[in-house]
Write a protein that holds these residues in place. Structure first.
Motif, PDB file in Angstrom:
ATOM      1  N   GLN A 130       0.819  -1.211   0.000  1.00 19.47           N
ATOM      2  CA  GLN A 130       0.000   0.000   0.000  1.00 19.47           C
ATOM      3  C   GLN A 130       0.855   1.264   0.000  1.00 19.47           C
ATOM      4  O   GLN A 130       0.521   2.248  -0.663  1.00 19.47           O
ATOM      5  N   ARG A 174       0.753   4.087  -2.909  1.00 18.18           N
ATOM      6  CA  ARG A 174       0.540   5.520  -2.672  1.00 18.18           C
ATOM      7  C   ARG A 174       1.643   6.344  -3.333  1.00 18.18           C
ATOM      8  O   ARG A 174       1.372   7.377  -3.958  1.00 18.18           O
ATOM      9  N   SER A 228     -10.057  -3.438  -0.844  1.00 17.90           N
ATOM     10  CA  SER A 228      -8.759  -3.478  -0.168  1.00 17.90           C
ATOM     11  C   SER A 228      -8.789  -2.722   1.153  1.00 17.90           C
ATOM     12  O   SER A 228      -7.918  -2.913   2.005  1.00 17.90           O
ATOM     13  N   ASN A 229      -9.812  -1.856   1.334  1.00 14.39           N
ATOM     14  CA  ASN A 229      -9.935  -1.147   2.609  1.00 14.39           C
ATOM     15  C   ASN A 229     -10.178  -2.095   3.777  1.00 14.39           C
ATOM     16  O   ASN A 229      -9.938  -1.735   4.932  1.00 14.39           O
ATOM     17  N   PHE A 244      -3.291  -5.523   5.227  1.00 13.41           N
ATOM     18  CA  PHE A 244      -2.804  -4.153   5.304  1.00 13.41           C
ATOM     19  C   PHE A 244      -3.047  -3.544   6.680  1.00 13.41           C
ATOM     20  O   PHE A 244      -4.097  -3.762   7.306  1.00 13.41           O
TER      21      PHE A 244
END
Length: 410
Positions: free
Chosen positions: A62, A66, A153-154, A159
């Motif tokens: 992640q 970004r 993916s949230n 993650f």
């Protein structure tokens, strides 16, 4: 964001370029990007899909995504001549960032999290929704009849941010709500801005910032400063010399402070892509050659950012290459006699600093240092270079000087 930006652009009669990044991590992403393109076209706005190609890292996915997303977006802005990029981060994102920074032990500066307006690569990043909760934005979409997609993916347990989201109910129960965390970030942001003003004043009095990005600091003045203020100065200088995106953590800064105080320690060390060297009463902070970005080709008439430190405007009609000088580049500079035309302050810098200078070459192999060879716009063979290089950190952090023997722009 597109809904409100469209309303604003019509009111102000300003053009919009809509950018969507397809990270290539989910099969649904391609269709989602195409849907954004369709909606932008319906509204009469230009749209581009930016693909994150190449191999994806297994660790830190992640964070890498970004970084790649911002790099693609700022590059597209440069190509389009845009100076402002709107991002849709909201209050819940801010709260999660605060928790993430606490987990990463980034220190007080990190707790300020995202600012409403920041800079990256010469592009102004604006986050107009930063004070708004996600639930309010979702309600707005529903009232306006706007369909939206949820990113799975949230909630992906791989993650860290997904773990933080799962902790939200427990945190809310003890009073650590998103609203309070966002207020903490706002308060720390005020403190960070005040500290930045003090740091800028100290740098003007006790440091020399070279156009190549190397910084020389007065150690006596540095030793006399309170420890927390010294750490703030060093973080700012590391950003100028090395373009570090995030400040070093508390442990890394403590190690750096111990090194500065230890007279028996080695006179050189590295941190965050920078080489730090002590020479008597001077601390020199310079970019490491091995940490520099690879060479970049800039088409004629285009602007690009190299190594996160320099904004390069190619005003010629032909492409140019910008990359680290390196040992071979320095030998070429000496063969061409460019070293004799450097300011005294640049010639006095440690040799490792030269290896990380941005060097400009054209398709014929002609070499130029337009940010250092002051008053010279021609290479030895009379080739006309129309290249302007800005050291970004001094402009974006509003550090006005002093510059060593010259200007930021030549």
């Amino acid at each position: 964001m597109l809904y409100f930006a469209d309303r604003w652009s019509r009111l102000r009669q300003r053009p919009l370029l809509v950018l969507t990044v397809d990270h290539g991590l989910r099969p649904e992403a391609t269709a989602e990007a195409a849907e954004v393109a369709r909606r932008a076209a319906e509204l009469g706005h230009s749209h581009r899909i930016l693909a994150w190609n190449g191999r994806k890292p297994r660790a830190g996915l992640q964070a890498a995504a970004r970084e790649a997303r911002l790099a693609l977006l700022t590059e597209a802005c440069h190509g389009a001549g845009a100076t402002t990029l709107l991002l849709a981060h909201h209050r819940d994102d801010q709260a999660e960032t605060v928790l993430h920074r606490i987990d990463r032990d980034t220190g007080p500066e990190g707790l300020a999290s995202m600012a409403p307006v920041t800079w990256r690569g010469g592009i102004r990043l604006v986050r107009p929704f930063l004070a708004l909760p996600k639930e309010r934005l979702v309600a707005t979409c529903r009232v306006a009849g706007l369909a939206y997609a949820e990113d799975p993916s949230n909630a992906d347990p791989r993650f860290t941010r997904a773990d933080l989201r799962r902790l939200r109910p427990a945190l809310d129960a003890v009073g650590l709500t998103a609203d309070r965390l966002a207020r903490l970030a706002e308060a720390m942001g005020c403190a960070r801005r005040a500290m930045d003003r003090e740091v800028r004043g100290w740098l003007v009095r006790h440091a020399v910032i070279h156009p190549c990005g190397t910084c020389r600091l007065d150690r006596t003045a540095l030793d006399a400063a309170p420890p927390d203020f010294t750490a703030a100065i060093l973080r700012a200088v590391l950003r100028i010399a090395g373009a570090a995106g995030y400040p070093p953590g508390t442990a890394a800064m403590a190690g750096l402070m111990d090194w500065l105080a230890d007279e028996a320690a080695a006179r050189r060390r590295t941190l965050r892509g920078c080489l730090l060297q002590i020479d008597g009463d001077t601390l020199t902070v310079m970019r490491e050659e091995v940490a520099c970005a690879p060479p970049l080709c800039i088409p004629g008439g285009q602007t690009a950012c190299w190594d996160g430190r320099f904004l390069i405007r190619n005003k010629t009609a032909a492409p140019i290459n910008v990359g680290p000088c390196g040992a071979e580049g320095w030998r070429r500079i000496k063969r061409l006699g460019l070293d004799a035309r450097l300011p005294d302050a640049a010639r006095a810098l440690p040799h490792p600093a030269r290896l990380a200078w941005p060097i400009v070459t054209d398709l014929d192999g002609v070499v130029a240092l337009p940010h250092l060879v002051l008053g010279e716009r021609r290479a030895p063979d009379s080739h006309q270079f129309g290249v302007v290089i800005h050291l970004l950190a001094t402009r974006e952090r509003r550090i006005d000087g002093p510059m060593a023997n010259g200007r930021l722009k030549t």
